[in-house]
Design an enzyme around this catalytic site. Structure first.
Site, PDB file in Angstrom:
ATOM      1  N   CYS A   1      -1.864  -2.318 -15.828  1.00 51.00           N
ATOM      2  CA  CYS A   1      -1.747  -1.137 -14.999  1.00 51.00           C
ATOM      3  C   CYS A   1      -1.386  -1.576 -13.738  1.00 51.00           C
ATOM      4  O   CYS A   1      -1.719  -0.710 -12.856  1.00 51.00           O
ATOM      5  CB  CYS A   1      -3.733  -0.991 -14.675  1.00 51.00           C
TER       6      CYS A   1
ATOM      7  N   HIS B   1       0.756  -1.015   0.152  1.00 50.35           N
ATOM      8  CA  HIS B   1      -0.063   0.806  -0.150  1.00 50.35           C
ATOM      9  C   HIS B   1       0.944   1.064  -0.049  1.00 50.35           C
ATOM     10  O   HIS B   1       0.511   2.132  -0.990  1.00 50.35           O
ATOM     11  CB  HIS B   1      -0.537   0.049   0.823  1.00 50.35           C
TER      12      HIS B   1
HETATM   13  C1  PEP Z   1      -3.323  -5.146  -9.923  1.00 51.51           C
HETATM   14  O1  PEP Z   1      -3.345  -6.005  -9.081  1.00 51.51           O
HETATM   15  O2  PEP Z   1      -2.109  -5.018 -11.091  1.00 51.51           O
HETATM   16  C2  PEP Z   1      -4.068  -3.722  -9.962  1.00 51.51           C
HETATM   17  C3  PEP Z   1      -3.062  -2.865 -10.276  1.00 51.51           C
HETATM   18  O3  PEP Z   1      -4.900  -3.264  -9.214  1.00 51.51           O
HETATM   19  P1  PEP Z   1      -3.881  -2.669  -7.029  1.00 51.51           P
HETATM   20  O4  PEP Z   1      -2.738  -2.941  -6.964  1.00 51.51           O
HETATM   21  O5  PEP Z   1      -4.721  -2.130  -6.854  1.00 51.51           O
HETATM   22  O6  PEP Z   1      -4.478  -4.440  -6.828  1.00 51.51           O
END
Ligand code: PEP
Ligand code: MG
Length: 857
Positions: free
Chosen positions: A809, A433
Site C-alpha cells: 500500500c 505529505h
Molecule cells: C507507507 O509507509 O508505505 C504507508 C503506506 O503509510 P504512510 O505513507 O501513511 O506512512
C-alpha cells in the site's frame, strides 16, 4: 520512374542488400525503417528501389571500412538520384537526418533541365549543395546567408561559395558523394552527443544504426509533382480523420514546414486540396494507407511523392500519437480484427495513462519554465499564488483558482490543498505529505523545488534566473514533468471516452493481481470506484481528524490528564468516525475496505504558532504558558521514529478502542441497508509480535462488546502493516496473528535507507543525476534492498500462515516497474492513489500477458 529492382550490389551479402520481398532483413540487424520498407515491398506498393545497410555495415563504415560504394550506385538505374535515411531499431532513438538528391552534379543538372525544367533542376541542385555543405562537409551554414537569388544564378553562387569555403570544387562523382554521406551519417551516430541523446530516450549504449539508400522520386518537374505525408487518424485524438499535407514541387517533409502553400489532403473549406487537384493519386494514397494499416497491423503515416501524377511511397512510420490517441488506435485495431485484444493492451505505455486522466499543458504550448522539482502528482493547473491554506480557502470562495505555495505541507494544510488547484513546495520528495495527498486528490503537485528561493515572510518566490513572483501572480504547475511555469499556457482536457473504458475492461480480463486504491475520503472513494478499483487497500484515518469540527475534541483528547477525560473527548469523535466509515462502506458497496488505525505522532495536531496556541488555550480554558509548555513537552527529536502508529495504540489505547468501535458500528449500519461489509483493520508501524497480540486482543474485545450491545453479528479481518525492517524479518510470528500483511513501502524505504522521506527531495535529483541511485527509491521500489526485505517478509509470512493475504500500500503500488516485483513475490493485490489505479490495472495486465505469451508480444 519505374520500380524494377536494382541489381544486387553483392548478391550474398546481407549487410549491403537490395530490399526485396525475400532479402534477409530484420529490425534488430537492419533497423525498423528497412524492415518496414521490405513489408511495403511485399505488399506490392510503389516503393522506389532501395538498398539497406545493416548495423554491422554502418558500424564498419564509422570505423573506416567502406563497402563497395560504386557497386551500390551501380545497382540503381544510371543517373538516378539517391537519398539516404537512418534506420535505427526504434524510431524514437532518432538518428542523423535524411540526405536527399545524392548524385546531383553539373552533368545531371543539364540533363534534368531538359526533363523537369531549368528552375526545378537548379533548385534541386542548390538544395543538395547546401545540405551537403552543412551536414557532410560540415561547413558553416552562414556561408549561404548572402545568397538571395533563386534558380541558376543562386546555384552558381552556392557552388562558388562551397569551393571557396571547402577549398575544393563541389564533388561531382555520385559514388564519392554517397561515400561521404554514408561516412558522415555513420560517424554522427557513433558520436558522444548522439549516443547520450538516444540513451536518454531509452536506447542501449551500443544501439546500432542501419541506413537505407533509396532512389529518389523527385517531386519536382513537369506535370503534377510534389511530396507530402498522409495518415488515416488524428494524432491528437486517434479518431479516424485523414490528416497530412501535400506541397507541389517539394521534397521530403517540406509540406509540413510552416508558411508553405501546402494543400489539405481532403476537400476543405479553408483552401484547395489534393483530393480536388489529383483525385486519382489521392484515392491511390488512401487505398495504400488502408492496406498498410491492415497488413502492417498499425496506424502508419506514409511519406509519398507524386511524380507526374504517379504516386510513390517512400516510407512508412508509426503515426505519432498522444496517450489518448494511443488507446483509441489500439482499441480500433482490435475491434476491426486486425490485432488481438491482448496485443492492443501491450501497445499502450501504462505510464502514459496518467497523462490521460488529467488536464495537461498542450504539447505545442510555449513554456516559460521558472522552476523545477519532483514531479510528485501528474496533471497541470494554473492559478494565482497563495502562501497559506487560509488564503487558498478564501481564494476558492471567490472562485479564483489558486496554487498553494508552501515550504512543505503538513496535515493542517489539507483544507488548503482541497481549495487549491495545484501545489508547489520547496521541500519534500515522492512520498512527502504534499505528494501523497496531491496524488490522492488528483491535484497537480511539484515538490522539492529547492532551487527556487521561497521567502514566505515576504510573500514571494524568486526563480533561479532572478525573477520574483508574488502572491496573486499567475503561475502553472506541471506535475507531470515537475515544472513550474510562468503564466497560463494552453491546456488540453482529460478525456475518459468509450475507448478508454473498453480498453480498461480488457485489461481487467487479462490481469491476475488485484488493484485497490488508497482512499481516505468519500471523494477519494468515489474516484476509486470510477477507476474500477477493487476496494480500498489503505484508508489513512488521521486525515479525518483535521476537519474543523474535529480538531478541538482531538486536542482535548491529547491534553486529557486521565483516561476518563480522554474517553469523554473520544466520545465526541466516535459518532463522527462512525459516519466517516459508514459513508465509505456505502460508497464501496461491499467491496473490501482496509482501515488503518491512527498513525501520526499526536503533536502534529497541536498548533505551532502563537495565535494557534492562544486559541487552544481559550478552548481548553488553560493559561497559554501551560499549553505552550505541554506542546513543547510533546515535541520529539525524530517524530517519524517516535511516538506514532502502534506505539500510540499501546500507550494510549483509547484512541484505537474508539476507532475499532466506530468501524464495527459502521459495519452494522452499512450492512443493514446495503451489501454485507467485512471491514479490514490494520495496525501501522508494527515492529514486534507482542504489539499485535495486545492490540488484537483489545480489538476483539471491542468487537465482542459491539456484538452484544447491538445484538448483531459481523466478522472482520485483522492485519498488520509491514513497514519496519524488523516487521519484515519477524513476519512469520506476526502473521500468526494477522489475516493479512500489507507492505508499507514508504516507511520501509525510509527506514531501510535511513533516508527521510520528507527531506530526500533536497538531494534526490542530484543523486539520480550522478547515478548514485538509479531511481528515486520512493518512486520506484528498490528491488535489490527494500525489495529483499519485502520478499523475505512475504515468504516468512506465508510460511507461518499459508492463506495470509499479501499486498502493498506504499506509493510504489501504482508504479509499473514495482508492480512487476509485487506480482513476482506473489502479492494478492496492490493499492495505490485513485488516479494511478488505471495505470496499475494496465501494468498488471501487461505483466500477465507477457508471462502467458513470452516476451515477444
Ligand atoms: C507507507 O509507509 O508505505 C504507508 C503506506 O503509510 P504512510 O505513507 O501513511 O506512512
Ligand atoms: Mg507508513
Amino acid at each position: 520512374m519505374t520500380h524494377a529492382a536494382p541489381q544486387q550490389p553483392a548478391a550474398d551479402n546481407p549487410d549491403v542488400t537490395v530490399i526485396t520481398a525475400t532479402s534477409p532483413m530484420a529490425t534488430p540487424s537492419h533497423g525498423g525503417r528497412a524492415k518496414c520498407l521490405q513489408r511495403l515491398v511485399r505488399l506490392d506498393l510503389p516503393v522506389p528501389p532501395t538498398v539497406a545497410l545493416s548495423f554491422k555495415a554502418v558500424h564498419a563504415i564509422a570505423a573506416g571500412e567502406m563497402p563497395d560504394v560504386a557497386a551500390i550506385v551501380a545497382s540503381f538505374p544510371d543517373g538516378a538520384l539517391l537519398c539516404v535515411r537512418p534506420s535505427s531499431e526504434d524510431p524514437d532513438w532518432g538518428g542523423p537526418g535524411a540526405m536527399l538528391n545524392i548524385g546531383m552534379n553539373d552533368a545531371r543538372f543539364v540533363e534534368l533541365s531538359d526533363t523537369i525544367g531549368r528552375d526545378a533542376a537548379a533548385s534541386l541542385y542548390l538544395r543538395f549543395v547546401q545540405s551537403y555543405a552543412v551536414h557532410v562537409a560540415r561547413l558553416d551554414p552562414d556561408m549561404f546567408d548572402e545568397i538571395d537569388q533563386a534558380g541558376q544564378e543562386g546555384l552558381t553562387l552556392a557552388l562558388a561559395a562551397y569551393e571557396e569555403e571547402a577549398e575544393e570544387p563541389f564533388p561531382q562523382d555520385p559514388a564519392q558523394q554517397l561515400h561521404e554521406v554514408l561516412r558522415s551519417m555513420a560517424r554522427a551516430w557513433e558520436g558522444t552527443t548522439a549516443r547520450l541523446l538516444r540513451q536518454a530516450r531509452g536506447a542501449p549504449a551500443n544501439a546500432g544504426l542501419g541506413l537505407v539508400v533509396q532512389q529518389m522520386a523527385l517531386g519536382l518537374g513537369q506535370g503534377e509533382c510534389g511530396s507530402g505525408v498522409l495518415q488515416l487518424v488524428s494524432s491528437e485524438t486517434g479518431l479516424r480523420q485523414i490528416t497530412g499535407r501535400y506541397l507541389s514541387q517539394s521534397q521530403g517533409r517540406e509540406a509540413l514546414q510552416q508558411g508553405t502553400k501546402a494543400l489539405f489532403l481532403t476537400r476543405d473549406p479553408r483552401g484547395p486540396s489534393l483530393e480536388e487537384l489529383e483525385p486519382e493519386a489521392f484515392e491511390a494514397l488512401k487505398a495504400h494507407a488502408e492496406l498498410m494499416r491492415r497488413r502492417l497491423r498499425a496506424e502508419m503515416q506514409i511519406e509519398f511523392t507524386i511524380e507526374n501524377g504517379n504516386v510513390h511511397i517512400l516510407d512508412g512510420v508509426r503515426v505519432d500519437r498522444s496517450p489518448r490517441a494511443a488507446v483509441r488506435i489500439a482499441v480500433r485495431l482490435a475491434e476491426d480484427g486486425i490485432i488481438p485484444q491482448q496485443e492492443a493492451l501491450m501497445r499502450v505505455d501504462p505510464h502514459s495513462l496518467s497523462e490521460l486522466l488529467h488536464r495537461q499543458v498542450a504539447d505545442d504550448a510555449p513554456r516559460d519554465v521558472i522552476g523545477s522539482g519532483v514531479a510528485a502528482s501528474p496533471g497541470a493547473a494554473t492559478g494565482r499564488i497563495v502562501f497559506s491554506s487560509s488564503e487558498a480557502q478564501a481564494s476558492a470562495a471567490r472562485d479564483e483558482p489558486c496554487i498553494l505555495v508552501r515550504r512543505e505541507t503538513s496535515p493542517e494544510d489539507i483544507r488548503g490543498m482541497h481549495a487549491a488547484v495545484g501545489v508547489l513546495t520547496e521541500r519534500g520528495g515522492m512520498t512527502s505529505h504534499a505528494a501523497v495527498i496531491g496524488r490522492g486528490l488528483g491535484l497537480p503537485c511539484v515538490v522539492g523545488a529547492a532551487r527556487m528561493k521561497f521567502n514566505l515572510k515576504r510573500g514571494q518566490i524568486t526563480t533561479e534566473d532572478g525573477r520574483v513572483f508574488k502572491a496573486g501572480d499567475v503561475i502553472t504547475i506541471d506535475g507531470t514533468h515537475g515544472q513550474v511555469l510562468a503564466g497560463a499556457p494552453e491546456m488540453v482536457e482529460a478525456v475518459l471516452d468509450d475507448s478508454f473504458q473498453t480498453f480498461m475492461t480488457w485489461a481487467d480480463e487479462a490481469r491476475d493481481i488485484g488493484v485497490r486504491a488508497n482512499a481516505d475520503t468519500p471523494a477519494d472513494a468515489s474516484t476509486a470506484r470510477n477507476f474500477a478499483a477493487q476496494g480500498i487497500g489503505l484508508c489513512r484515518t488521521e486525515h479525518m481528524f483535521f476537519e474543523e469540527d474535529r480538531l478541538t475534541p482531538m486536542r482535548e483528547m491529547i491534553f486529557a490528564d486521565t483516561p476518563e477525560d480522554r474517553k469523554a473527548a473520544l466520545a465526541v469523535l466516535l459518532p463522527m468516525q462512525r459516519a466517516d466509515f459508514t459513508e465509505l462502506f456505502r460508497i464501496m458497496e461491499g467491496m473490501p475496505v482496509c482501515i488503518r488505525l491512527f498513525d501520526p505522532p499526536l503533536h502534529e495536531f497541536l498548533p505551532t504558532d502563537r495565535a494557534g496556541l492562544r486559541d487552544l488555550a481559550e478552548a481548553l480554558d488553560l493559561p497559554v504558558s501551560d499549553v505552550t509548555r505541554r506542546v513543547e513537552a510533546m515535541g520529539e527529536y525524530n517524530p517519524m521514529l517516535g511516538m506514532r502508529g502502534v506505539r500510540l495504540g499501546i500507550t494510549v489505547p483509547e484512541i484505537y478502542d474508539m476507532q475499532a468501535r466506530a468501524i464495527f458500528e459502521a459495519t452494522l449500519d452499512a450492512s443493514r441497508d446495503g451489501a454485507p461489509v467485512v471491514p479490514e483493520i490494520m495496525l501501522p508501524l508494527v515492529s514486534a509480535k507482542r504489539e499485535v497480540e495486545i492490540l488484537r486482543a483489545r480489538i476483539d474485545a471491542v468487537a465482542a462488546a459491539v456484538r452484544t450491545e447491538r445484538g448483531a453479528d459481523f466478522t472482520y479481518r485483522f492485519g498488520v502493516m509491514v513497514e519496519t525492517p524488523r516487521a519484515c524479518l519477524r513476519a512469520d510470528e506476526i502473521a500468526q496473528h494477522a489475516h493479512f500483511l500489507s507492505f508499507g513501502t514508504n516507511d520501509l524505504t525510509q527506514m531501510t535507507y535511513g533516508l527521510s522521506r520528507d527531506d530526500a527531495g533536497r538531494f534526490m535529483s542530484n543523486y539520480v543525476q550522478q547515478g548514485v541511485f538509479a531511481e528515486d527509491p520512493f518512486h520506484v521500489l528498490d528491488v535489490e534492498g527494500v525489495g529483499e526485505l519485502v520478499a523475505m517478509g512475504a515468504e516468512r509470512g506465508r510460511q507461518a500462515r499459508a492463506d495470509v493475504t499479501l499486498s502493498i500500500c506504499g506509493e510504489h503500488g501504482g508504479n509499473p516497474e514495482s508492480i512487476q516485483f509485487c506480482r513476482a513475490v506473489g502479492m494478492d493485490y496492490v493499492s495505490c492513489s485513485p488516479f494511478r489505479v488505471p495505470v496499475a490495472r494496465l501494468a498488471a495486465a501487461q505483466l500477465a500477458i507477457k508471462d502467458r505469451l513470452g516476451e515477444d508480444v
